[in-house]
Scaffold this motif. Sequence first.
Motif, PDB file in Angstrom:
ATOM      1  N   MET A 110       5.053  -5.118  10.247  1.00 52.37           N
ATOM      2  CA  MET A 110       4.330  -4.624  11.429  1.00 52.37           C
ATOM      3  C   MET A 110       5.077  -4.951  12.724  1.00 52.37           C
ATOM      4  O   MET A 110       4.503  -4.851  13.803  1.00 52.37           O
ATOM      5  CB  MET A 110       2.910  -5.201  11.449  1.00 52.37           C
TER       6      MET A 110
ATOM      7  N   THR B 170      -2.085  -2.784  11.369  1.00 51.62           N
ATOM      8  CA  THR B 170      -1.487  -1.540  11.858  1.00 51.62           C
ATOM      9  C   THR B 170      -0.120  -1.751  12.508  1.00 51.62           C
ATOM     10  O   THR B 170       0.086  -2.718  13.241  1.00 51.62           O
ATOM     11  CB  THR B 170      -2.455  -0.888  12.883  1.00 51.62           C
ATOM     12  N   GLY B 171       0.794  -0.803  12.223  1.00 53.58           N
ATOM     13  CA  GLY B 171       2.117  -0.817  12.841  1.00 53.58           C
ATOM     14  C   GLY B 171       2.464   0.586  13.316  1.00 53.58           C
ATOM     15  O   GLY B 171       2.484   0.887  14.503  1.00 53.58           O
ATOM     16  N   ASN B 172       2.702   1.474  12.354  1.00 52.80           N
ATOM     17  CA  ASN B 172       3.105   2.847  12.678  1.00 52.80           C
ATOM     18  C   ASN B 172       1.898   3.773  12.820  1.00 52.80           C
ATOM     19  O   ASN B 172       2.059   4.973  12.986  1.00 52.80           O
ATOM     20  CB  ASN B 172       4.040   3.367  11.575  1.00 52.80           C
ATOM     21  N   PHE B 173       0.695   3.229  12.686  1.00 55.78           N
ATOM     22  CA  PHE B 173      -0.573   3.936  12.893  1.00 55.78           C
ATOM     23  C   PHE B 173      -0.854   4.996  11.817  1.00 55.78           C
ATOM     24  O   PHE B 173      -1.744   5.813  11.956  1.00 55.78           O
ATOM     25  CB  PHE B 173      -0.593   4.601  14.289  1.00 55.78           C
ATOM     26  N   GLY B 174      -0.088   4.951  10.703  1.00 52.48           N
ATOM     27  CA  GLY B 174      -0.305   5.960   9.658  1.00 52.48           C
ATOM     28  C   GLY B 174      -1.548   5.676   8.843  1.00 52.48           C
ATOM     29  O   GLY B 174      -2.372   6.566   8.583  1.00 52.48           O
ATOM     30  N   ASP B 175      -1.695   4.402   8.450  1.00 51.48           N
ATOM     31  CA  ASP B 175      -2.791   4.060   7.552  1.00 51.48           C
ATOM     32  C   ASP B 175      -4.137   4.257   8.242  1.00 51.48           C
ATOM     33  O   ASP B 175      -5.062   4.837   7.676  1.00 51.48           O
ATOM     34  CB  ASP B 175      -2.611   2.589   7.130  1.00 51.48           C
TER      35      ASP B 175
ATOM     36  N   THR C 153      -2.900  -4.887   2.592  1.00 47.76           N
ATOM     37  CA  THR C 153      -1.811  -3.920   2.496  1.00 47.76           C
ATOM     38  C   THR C 153      -0.605  -4.415   1.702  1.00 47.76           C
ATOM     39  O   THR C 153       0.274  -3.623   1.377  1.00 47.76           O
ATOM     40  CB  THR C 153      -1.361  -3.513   3.910  1.00 47.76           C
TER      41      THR C 153
ATOM     42  N   PHE D  58       0.817  -1.221   0.000  1.00 46.82           N
ATOM     43  CA  PHE D  58       0.000   0.000   0.000  1.00 46.82           C
ATOM     44  C   PHE D  58       0.846   1.264   0.000  1.00 46.82           C
ATOM     45  O   PHE D  58       0.366   2.344  -0.333  1.00 46.82           O
ATOM     46  CB  PHE D  58      -0.970  -0.007   1.187  1.00 46.82           C
ATOM     47  N   LYS D  59       2.121   1.128   0.326  1.00 49.15           N
ATOM     48  CA  LYS D  59       2.991   2.304   0.369  1.00 49.15           C
ATOM     49  C   LYS D  59       3.093   2.986  -0.987  1.00 49.15           C
ATOM     50  O   LYS D  59       3.346   4.185  -1.056  1.00 49.15           O
ATOM     51  CB  LYS D  59       4.388   1.907   0.820  1.00 49.15           C
TER      52      LYS D  59
ATOM     53  N   HIS E 269       0.098  -9.863   6.486  1.00 49.14           N
ATOM     54  CA  HIS E 269      -0.372  -8.598   7.076  1.00 49.14           C
ATOM     55  C   HIS E 269      -1.875  -8.446   6.880  1.00 49.14           C
ATOM     56  O   HIS E 269      -2.617  -8.106   7.811  1.00 49.14           O
ATOM     57  CB  HIS E 269       0.363  -7.409   6.446  1.00 49.14           C
TER      58      HIS E 269
END
Length: 489
Positions: free
Chosen positions: A332, A278-283, A433, A135-136, A410
């Motif tokens: 993640m 979720t990992g860095n909470f950006g999405d 993702t 998704f990046k 993920h």
Amino acid sequence: MDNRRRNPLIGLFSHAIDSNRGRQVRYVSTRGEAPELGFLDVLLTGLARDGGLYIPREWPQFSKKEIRSWRGKTYQDIAFAVLTPFVNGEIEADELKRMIDEAYATFRHPAVAPLVQTGANSYILELFHGTTLAFKDVAMQLLARLMDHALAVRNQRATIVGATSGDTGGAAIDAFGGRDRTDIFILFPHGKVSPVQQRQMTTSEHKNVHAIAVNGTFDDCQDLVKAMFNDIKFRDRMQLAGVNSINWARIMAQIVYYFTSAISLGGPDRKISFTVPTGNFGDIFAGYAAKRMGLPISRLVVATNENDILARTLKTGRYEMKGVKATTSPSMDIQISSNFERLLFEVYDRDPAKVRSAMDGLKQSGAFEIEKKALAAIAKDFRADRVSEAQVAKTIKNTLAETGYLLDPHSAIGVFVANKQEKPKAPMVTLATAHPAKFPLAVESACGIAPALPSWLTGLMQREERFEVLDADIKTVEAFIAQNARIKS
Ligand SMILES: Cc1ncc(COP(=O)(O)O)c(C=O)c1O
Ligand SMILES: N[C@@H](CCOP(=O)(O)O)C(=O)O
């Protein structure tokens, strides 16, 4: 001159622009001690100079009528409408439209982010049709074009530094490789990304690309990037810019697919829920932003792997670091979720002193408590759960058997958590993702199928690798960057 007479594109979405007219989107830091900035500055700034993250001073607003009028429009058209108020007239409309069109022309699916129905009320939002299969790509392809534009307008160059647990790095290298105004340095945790992810970073032929394997974890890489931004002398000397989700433009671009998917499912006249690995909470923060901008969203569900700091925090109100373990969803394997700071700022009614105090607590003791009222505000919008390694494997196997759909680890975390929610009336969209071919070993061990890489990545695993191994030490990393960047003091 009236822009609408000059540019037919603005005429197309004039109602959307009208509702935000006069609301100049400026950006403020979550820590309240850095200058307020406009869009181009925020784009090139990365971390705020007080160590905080930039966020719009006010959320642009779209009425239901406006959102309804986007039905039947392309992903690119909706992106243009959603992004226009954030850019705030600092980029000409036709330039912005050109960048959006070019960015999404790199996607292999005409819908860019298609929805697939997997159950009566369950959908998967495929975000992996970009060049590096995660998704990046959605944000990164646009970010590279926006930055190129901003640097050209200002006749500047930049040194990009980024931390990755596997996907941001590959997407950034693909998007920025060969661009003349930037050098890009990506830090990844040595031996802790998948072989496909590693080669996407280490086999670039472009001279402006530098992959650095750090002896440490993703959190060490992220700390190093933040430390470089907080080293004001180094930051100014090297003209540092960021590609992680600390950069507001990353989140901004990710807001779009919440709108496109909700509209396809009957939004805004029907509420939609989203489950987000979720990992860095950006999405998931991009989903929260969409809600604040007027998109009717019922629930935002955080799905974590066994590195479950966010699931624990949302249940207990205590954000507490406990060490990271390696999982089959390495992207993640994260403890410090950068963008949680943006949510804290919101639920503390934008009081930067409270954010500063939480972040100081995290630095000093590895933990902080969230005040009751703020936790209740989080609970209104969010749910959270964690998924064990055994459950990830079982979800990949069962989903394939029951629906014929092959998940990556993920996305499987998202599907497991989505399935566990009490049966909601609102359609549940789970964000897929990454493409399963990025993690063939984990997928094969879960279900017996080793997904093949798509044709444009044929030969990836045979290409020669080029990367540097460095210790997680700020002086070592800064020295390497200073020596190899084209910007010199
Ligand atoms: C494949 C994949 N899924 C999920 C995530 C988590 O996204 P976020 O960090 O925005 O929460 C990442 C990394 O960020 C990722 O690469
Ligand atoms: N999972 C990410 C970690 C970095 O997240 P970002 O969204 O802040 O760039 C990755 O794949 O690198």
